[in-house]
Scaffold this motif. Structure first.
Motif, PDB file in Angstrom:
ATOM      1  N   VAL A  27       0.832  -1.195   0.000  1.00 48.71           N
ATOM      2  CA  VAL A  27       0.000   0.000   0.000  1.00 48.71           C
ATOM      3  C   VAL A  27       0.874   1.255   0.000  1.00 48.71           C
ATOM      4  O   VAL A  27       2.063   1.215   0.317  1.00 48.71           O
ATOM      5  N   ASP A  28       0.248   2.360  -0.342  1.00 47.49           N
ATOM      6  CA  ASP A  28       0.880   3.671  -0.195  1.00 47.49           C
ATOM      7  C   ASP A  28       0.979   3.954   1.307  1.00 47.49           C
ATOM      8  O   ASP A  28      -0.027   3.876   2.022  1.00 47.49           O
ATOM      9  N   PRO A  29       2.167   4.282   1.842  1.00 46.00           N
ATOM     10  CA  PRO A  29       2.284   4.536   3.279  1.00 46.00           C
ATOM     11  C   PRO A  29       1.400   5.681   3.774  1.00 46.00           C
ATOM     12  O   PRO A  29       1.081   5.758   4.960  1.00 46.00           O
ATOM     13  N   ALA A  30       0.977   6.554   2.851  1.00 55.86           N
ATOM     14  CA  ALA A  30       0.099   7.654   3.239  1.00 55.86           C
ATOM     15  C   ALA A  30      -1.259   7.159   3.714  1.00 55.86           C
ATOM     16  O   ALA A  30      -2.004   7.898   4.376  1.00 55.86           O
ATOM     17  N   ARG A  31      -1.591   5.915   3.390  1.00 58.73           N
ATOM     18  CA  ARG A  31      -2.870   5.345   3.829  1.00 58.73           C
ATOM     19  C   ARG A  31      -2.793   4.821   5.263  1.00 58.73           C
ATOM     20  O   ARG A  31      -3.789   4.359   5.813  1.00 58.73           O
ATOM     21  N   CYS A  32      -1.593   4.898   5.862  1.00 57.15           N
ATOM     22  CA  CYS A  32      -1.377   4.341   7.206  1.00 57.15           C
ATOM     23  C   CYS A  32      -1.014   5.440   8.200  1.00 57.15           C
ATOM     24  O   CYS A  32      -0.278   6.373   7.875  1.00 57.15           O
ATOM     25  N   VAL A  33      -1.540   5.317   9.403  1.00 57.71           N
ATOM     26  CA  VAL A  33      -1.205   6.248  10.489  1.00 57.71           C
ATOM     27  C   VAL A  33      -0.685   5.434  11.665  1.00 57.71           C
ATOM     28  O   VAL A  33      -0.990   4.252  11.818  1.00 57.71           O
ATOM     29  N   MET A  34       0.121   6.075  12.520  1.00 60.80           N
ATOM     30  CA  MET A  34       0.655   5.386  13.682  1.00 60.80           C
ATOM     31  C   MET A  34      -0.441   5.198  14.738  1.00 60.80           C
ATOM     32  O   MET A  34      -1.265   6.099  14.957  1.00 60.80           O
ATOM     33  N   TRP A  35      -0.432   4.045  15.375  1.00 60.70           N
ATOM     34  CA  TRP A  35      -1.295   3.816  16.524  1.00 60.70           C
ATOM     35  C   TRP A  35      -0.946   4.849  17.593  1.00 60.70           C
ATOM     36  O   TRP A  35       0.232   5.123  17.839  1.00 60.70           O
ATOM     37  N   SER A  36      -1.945   5.434  18.216  1.00 60.39           N
ATOM     38  CA  SER A  36      -1.695   6.481  19.214  1.00 60.39           C
ATOM     39  C   SER A  36      -0.854   5.976  20.385  1.00 60.39           C
ATOM     40  O   SER A  36      -0.195   6.766  21.073  1.00 60.39           O
ATOM     41  N   ARG A  37      -0.844   4.652  20.599  1.00 59.27           N
ATOM     42  CA  ARG A  37      -0.062   4.089  21.687  1.00 59.27           C
ATOM     43  C   ARG A  37       1.177   3.353  21.181  1.00 59.27           C
ATOM     44  O   ARG A  37       1.742   2.510  21.881  1.00 59.27           O
ATOM     45  N   HIS A  38       1.595   3.698  19.990  1.00 57.39           N
ATOM     46  CA  HIS A  38       2.809   3.097  19.443  1.00 57.39           C
ATOM     47  C   HIS A  38       3.977   3.429  20.359  1.00 57.39           C
ATOM     48  O   HIS A  38       4.094   4.551  20.839  1.00 57.39           O
ATOM     49  N   ASN A  39       4.849   2.431  20.610  1.00 51.12           N
ATOM     50  CA  ASN A  39       5.920   2.650  21.582  1.00 51.12           C
ATOM     51  C   ASN A  39       7.144   3.345  21.021  1.00 51.12           C
ATOM     52  O   ASN A  39       8.137   3.509  21.723  1.00 51.12           O
ATOM     53  N   ARG A  40       7.102   3.774  19.796  1.00 51.27           N
ATOM     54  CA  ARG A  40       8.219   4.531  19.230  1.00 51.27           C
ATOM     55  C   ARG A  40       7.769   5.958  18.925  1.00 51.27           C
ATOM     56  O   ARG A  40       6.698   6.165  18.357  1.00 51.27           O
ATOM     57  N   ALA A  41       8.579   6.930  19.314  1.00 53.52           N
ATOM     58  CA  ALA A  41       8.266   8.331  19.044  1.00 53.52           C
ATOM     59  C   ALA A  41       8.561   8.612  17.563  1.00 53.52           C
ATOM     60  O   ALA A  41       9.713   8.813  17.172  1.00 53.52           O
ATOM     61  N   TYR A  42       7.522   8.626  16.737  1.00 54.25           N
ATOM     62  CA  TYR A  42       7.693   8.746  15.290  1.00 54.25           C
ATOM     63  C   TYR A  42       8.379  10.061  14.913  1.00 54.25           C
ATOM     64  O   TYR A  42       9.154  10.113  13.957  1.00 54.25           O
ATOM     65  N   ASP A  43       8.092  11.119  15.678  1.00 54.84           N
ATOM     66  CA  ASP A  43       8.676  12.418  15.336  1.00 54.84           C
ATOM     67  C   ASP A  43      10.185  12.470  15.575  1.00 54.84           C
ATOM     68  O   ASP A  43      10.851  13.424  15.160  1.00 54.84           O
ATOM     69  N   LEU A  44      10.744  11.448  16.248  1.00 57.89           N
ATOM     70  CA  LEU A  44      12.193  11.396  16.456  1.00 57.89           C
ATOM     71  C   LEU A  44      12.907  10.638  15.342  1.00 57.89           C
ATOM     72  O   LEU A  44      14.135  10.588  15.314  1.00 57.89           O
ATOM     73  N   LEU A  45      12.148  10.037  14.419  1.00 56.81           N
ATOM     74  CA  LEU A  45      12.752   9.322  13.306  1.00 56.81           C
ATOM     75  C   LEU A  45      13.246  10.318  12.266  1.00 56.81           C
ATOM     76  O   LEU A  45      12.551  11.264  11.901  1.00 56.81           O
ATOM     77  N   THR A  46      14.455  10.089  11.793  1.00 58.97           N
ATOM     78  CA  THR A  46      15.079  10.967  10.807  1.00 58.97           C
ATOM     79  C   THR A  46      15.782  10.136   9.738  1.00 58.97           C
ATOM     80  O   THR A  46      15.968   8.918   9.903  1.00 58.97           O
ATOM     81  N   GLU A  47      16.182  10.808   8.679  1.00 54.83           N
ATOM     82  CA  GLU A  47      16.956  10.126   7.642  1.00 54.83           C
ATOM     83  C   GLU A  47      18.221   9.526   8.250  1.00 54.83           C
ATOM     84  O   GLU A  47      18.625   8.416   7.900  1.00 54.83           O
ATOM     85  N   GLU A  48      18.829  10.254   9.184  1.00 49.61           N
ATOM     86  CA  GLU A  48      20.077   9.795   9.788  1.00 49.61           C
ATOM     87  C   GLU A  48      19.889   8.515  10.599  1.00 49.61           C
ATOM     88  O   GLU A  48      20.617   7.543  10.410  1.00 49.61           O
ATOM     89  N   ASN A  49      18.909   8.515  11.521  1.00 50.74           N
ATOM     90  CA  ASN A  49      18.790   7.327  12.374  1.00 50.74           C
ATOM     91  C   ASN A  49      18.029   6.174  11.704  1.00 50.74           C
ATOM     92  O   ASN A  49      17.915   5.093  12.285  1.00 50.74           O
TER      93      ASN A  49
END
Length: 315
Positions: free
Chosen positions: A50-72
């Motif tokens: 699927v297109d990833p735009a069709r997916c959203v993170m679960w509100s209780r996901h254990n990873r902080a999505y906003d901390l993901l970067t190209e570098e890490n």
């Protein structure tokens, strides 16, 4: 993933039926864990691109999505480019009509970020591989925990906060019940819950939340018991300096220095150079040997041990 973790993974999924029929975007793959049913036959799952735009993170996901970067996420991005596609599916749930997305990601935030980044950077052919499951929130929590428990790129603090939220949400505040469901010891779980409960001033004193470790919480717990007001006051001063660094005004206070200053706020400054405490540390193969005079004070011995542990944690 270890054999033990595979067993827990299977326990979460064992009673969940696979989708009956694939859609046009689906493809049949063998189950990732290759678990066998009682009849000895492999169970098949339906996966979808699927297109990833069709997916959203679960509100209780254990990873902080906003901390993901190209570098890490560079290792994963390069791996996907080399393979030409995503090999292992993310686990998702179908969302009701009218939500922001069509699927909710339970496991696979880094894969989602990497595919999204590739599509936005000259690789539009990449799609997001998902496996749709019907999971309760508690099952989703346990599945995500097992998927990420051994991964170094998920910080201790992210994991600890996830455990604390789950404790109240799924287990009625009962640590014994939660530990049994996760198949961990109560003592192990308690250490992570303590990390999540550290005062905000302490958390803000760290350069980044990803650098806060469970070991640090154990050290700070003793400091707070011996002088909470002094520790919190110094933590607020350090937090102000870290805030300026985040705004581009000066450098960060490194983790070993943070711990040293918090400790000094309670126990006083460490012995100055040129006045050895009589403590020696020797490494012999896989063993560390400490030697110190019998007359040494408790505060000085504790300070030396904390300095050693802080140095290891900062590496």
């Amino acid at each position: 993933m270890s054999k033990r973790h595979n067993a827990i993974f299977d326990d979460v999924l064992k009673d969940l039926p696979a989708p009956a029929t694939p859609d046009r975007g689906g493809a049949r793959f063998l189950k990732r864990t290759n678990a066998l049913s009682e009849s000895g036959e492999r169970e098949e799952k339906v996966l979808r691109w699927v297109d990833p735009a069709r997916c959203v993170m679960w509100s209780r996901h254990n990873r902080a999505y906003d901390l993901l970067t190209e570098e890490n996420c560079r290792d994963l991005i390069d791996s996907l480019k080399a393979q030409g596609q995503q090999e292992f599916p993310a686990i998702v749930r179908k969302l009701p009509v009218g939500q922001d997305g069509e699927y909710e990601v339970i496991c696979g935030a880094r894969r989602h970020f990497a595919v999204t980044w590739l599509r936005a950077n000259n690789y539009p052919q990449f799609r997001y591989l998902i496996e749709v499951r019907d999971l309760t929130d508690e099952e989703a929590f346990r599945l995500a925990d097992i998927e990420n428990r051994d991964r170094a790129d998920l910080s201790d603090y992210e994991r600890a906060c996830d455990y604390l939220q789950a404790l109240g949400a799924y287990y009625g505040g009962k640590q014994k019940t939660m530990a049994a469901r996760l198949e961990v010891s109560e003592a192990w779980l308690s250490r992570y819950l303590h990390l999540a409960r550290l005062p905000k001033a302490i958390i803000d004193a760290w350069p980044r939340i990803t650098e806060i470790r469970e070991l640090h919480a154990r050290q700070i717990r003793v400091m707070l018991q011996d002088g909470e007001d002094k520790v919190l006051a110094e933590a607020e001063r350090i937090a102000a300096e870290q805030g300026k660094a985040r705004a581009g005004q000066g450098g960060y206070v490194a983790v070993p220095k943070v711990l040293s200053r918090l400790k000094a706020a309670v126990y006083g400054s460490a012995p100055k150079a040129g006045k050895p405490s009589g403590i020696t540390v020797q490494k012999r193969g896989n063993r560390i040997r400490f030697e110190f005079p019998a007359s040494i004070g408790e505060a000085e011995l504790r300070s030396a041990l904390d300095d050693y542990l802080s140095g290891r944690a900062g590496k």
